[in-house]
Scaffold this motif. Structure first.
Motif, short mmCIF file in Angstrom:
data_model
loop_
_atom_site.label_atom_id
_atom_site.label_comp_id
_atom_site.label_asym_id
_atom_site.label_seq_id
_atom_site.Cartn_x
_atom_site.Cartn_y
_atom_site.Cartn_z
N CYS A 9 0.82 -1.20 0.00
CA CYS A 9 0.00 0.00 0.00
C CYS A 9 0.86 1.26 0.00
O CYS A 9 0.57 2.22 -0.71
CB CYS A 9 -0.94 -0.01 1.21
SG CYS A 9 -2.13 1.32 1.22
N ASP A 12 2.35 1.78 -3.49
CA ASP A 12 1.38 2.13 -4.53
C ASP A 12 0.66 3.46 -4.28
O ASP A 12 0.42 4.21 -5.21
CB ASP A 12 0.34 1.02 -4.69
CG ASP A 12 0.92 -0.24 -5.29
OD1 ASP A 12 2.03 -0.17 -5.87
OD2 ASP A 12 0.27 -1.29 -5.18
N GLN A 16 -2.77 7.36 0.76
CA GLN A 16 -3.86 6.51 1.23
C GLN A 16 -3.39 5.65 2.41
O GLN A 16 -4.14 5.44 3.37
CB GLN A 16 -4.37 5.61 0.10
CG GLN A 16 -5.55 4.74 0.48
CD GLN A 16 -6.82 5.54 0.74
OE1 GLN A 16 -6.98 6.66 0.28
NE2 GLN A 16 -7.72 4.96 1.49
N ALA A 17 -2.16 5.17 2.35
CA ALA A 17 -1.61 4.37 3.45
C ALA A 17 -1.53 5.20 4.73
O ALA A 17 -1.90 4.72 5.81
CB ALA A 17 -0.24 3.82 3.08
#
Length: 84
Positions: A9, A12, A16-17
């Protein structure tokens, strides 16, 4: 397994992580992912660069260091004052 998922995560979608680390989980008494990892003593998870970045933003993100002077009196340089 959680560390592997965090690795993927973070590579990528790092924003968001970081967001997901602070999200409260209703199924776990509204604890965040970091709180759950802390309770589980998951030191490798807590040492991950993503978690460290999240913790840094949490604790140092809103600090603004400034000098304060009152006439002849000046605070020492080692004394930090937060104006946030």
């Amino acid at each position: 397994m959680a560390l592997g998922a965090l690795n993927i995560c973070f590579k990528d979608a790092s924003a968001q992580a970081l967001y997901m680390l602070g999200k409260q989980m209703p199924d776990y008494n509204d604890k965040t992912v970091v709180e759950i990892a802390h309770d589980a003593r998951a030191i490798h998870f807590m040492a991950h660069p993503c978690v460290q970045k999240w913790l840094t933003q949490l604790f140092k993100g809103n600090l603004h260091v400034k000098e304060l002077e009152w006439g002849f009196f000046r605070l020492p340089y080692w004394f930090k004052v937060s104006s946030g």
